[in-house]
Each structure stands twice: as structure tokens, then as C-alpha cells.
Scaffold this active site. Structure first.
Site, PDB file in Angstrom:
ATOM      1  N   ASP A 220       4.536  -5.475   3.655  1.00  0.00           N
ATOM      2  CA  ASP A 220       4.574  -6.399   4.780  1.00  0.00           C
ATOM      3  C   ASP A 220       5.621  -7.483   4.536  1.00  0.00           C
ATOM      4  OD1 ASP A 220       2.611  -5.063   6.139  1.00  0.00           O
ATOM      5  OD2 ASP A 220       1.003  -6.451   5.615  1.00  0.00           O
TER       6      ASP A 220
ATOM      7  N   TRP B 226       0.876  -1.163   0.000  1.00  0.00           N
ATOM      8  CA  TRP B 226       0.000   0.000   0.000  1.00  0.00           C
ATOM      9  C   TRP B 226       0.913   1.212   0.000  1.00  0.00           C
ATOM     10  CZ3 TRP B 226       1.045  -2.662   4.443  1.00  0.00           C
ATOM     11  CH2 TRP B 226       1.363  -1.969   5.597  1.00  0.00           C
TER      12      TRP B 226
END
Length: 180
Positions: A127, A108
Site C-alpha cells: 500500500d 501481503w
């Protein structure tokens, strides 16, 4: 003079009337009415958009208090939209996963302002997956976060898609480049 304009107008209207029917006009009107609600969803060129206000008054609460020295603190300037454990506290770095964790191929994004330079930068939050959750230096910054229907700008998703494991470990903040 008016007769020439009238004649041209009449000719155009007769040609238009001969080429169309009431049904075709109703069909076109129906298509326009059905498609109209989708127009706001189309991509829009932002080239003429205003430059962002980077003055102290125009900055968000996060940008007003951000710092550039300690990347293990939640107020580090690159962490304006991060959510999760900081990899810099979990054996990795601000832009690298710790050993044994795999970076997700998707991320993101956020636009953060470097307080030392006063410039905005695009940051990709990725992540690191495949190890148990680190649980250290947990941050939940939502500077300019959007609703979940714009997922690429939302940090409330586990972004471990495309990795061998959906197990979340920590998050990185990679500098992509200067925001325009």
C-alpha cells in the site's frame, strides 16, 4: 536363543523401570496431550509438495481470464490478489507509489500466473500511504486469498504500518520472483 533375547529384554525393562516413576510418565503423557494440538501450527517443509497445476483446468477463474497488456485494468495478471485502487491509475506505476505517497514497509503476498509464459510468480502487494484515497481503478481480487488469521496472505488489511500516516492512497504489485 530365546533366553538371550528374554534376558536382554528384561535388562532393558528393568533399567527403564529404575529410571522412571509413575509420576514422571504421567507428566510426560500430560505434556504430550497438551502440546499435540499445536503440532499443525508448526512450519512444514513444502519441498516435496506437488507442483501447482498450471493447466487451463487447474487455474483459478482469475488466472483463466488474466491479461498482460493493460496494467490499469483489474484483470491484469499481477493483480490476482490485490485489493484497493491501482497506483498505475493514480499517478504512480505498477511497482511505484505516486509522488507524495509513501510505500508501506510491509506487504501481503500472492502467487499469480503470467498467462503469456504459463509460469507462476510471487507478487508483493504494498500500500502507498500518506495521501487521501485515490478512488480510481478499484479492484478486489481474492485469488487464493486466505482467512485473516494468516495476515501476510490477506488483502483486507490497511497495510500502512510503519509509515508516517495510516491514510491509504493506492496499492502496488511488485514482482518478487518466480514461484517454485
Amino acid at each position: 536363543m530365546n533366553t538371550k533375547i528374554d534376558a536382554i529384554g528384561e535388562r532393558m525393562l528393568r533399567r527403564f523401570a529404575g529410571a522412571t516413576s509413575r509420576r514422571s510418565m504421567l507428566t510426560k503423557l500430560g505434556v504430550a496431550l497438551v502440546a499435540a494440538p499445536a503440532f499443525p501450527l508448526l512450519p512444514v517443509s513444502r519441498a516435496d509438495a506437488q507442483k501447482p497445476d498450471r493447466s487451463v483446468e487447474g487455474k483459478t477463474a482469475f488466472a483463466r481470464t488474466a491479461q498482460t497488456k493493460d496494467d490499469t485494468k483489474c484483470d491484469y495478471w499481477r493483480y490476482c490478489a490485490i485489493d484497493g485502487s491501482l497506483c498505475s491509475c493514480c499517478g504512480g506505476a505498477i511497482n511505484a507509489c505516486p509522488a507524495g505517497a509513501q510505500p508501506s514497509p510491509v506487504s501481503w503476498v500472492g502467487t499469480c500466473i503470467n498467462p503469456d509464459q504459463g509460469k507462476a510468480y510471487l507478487i508483493a502487494y504494498r500500500d502507498c500511504c500518506g495521501k487521501p484515497a485515490c478512488g480510481q481503478c478499484n479492484c478486489d481480487n481474492t485469488d487464493r486469498a486466505t482467512q485473516l488469521y494468516v495476515p501476510q496472505l490477506n488483502n483486507n488489511v490497511i497495510w500502512c504500518f510503519g509509515t508516517t500516516s495510516m491514510e491509504y492512497h493506492c496499492s502496488t504489485a511488485v514482482l518478487v520472483g518466480a514461484a517454485q
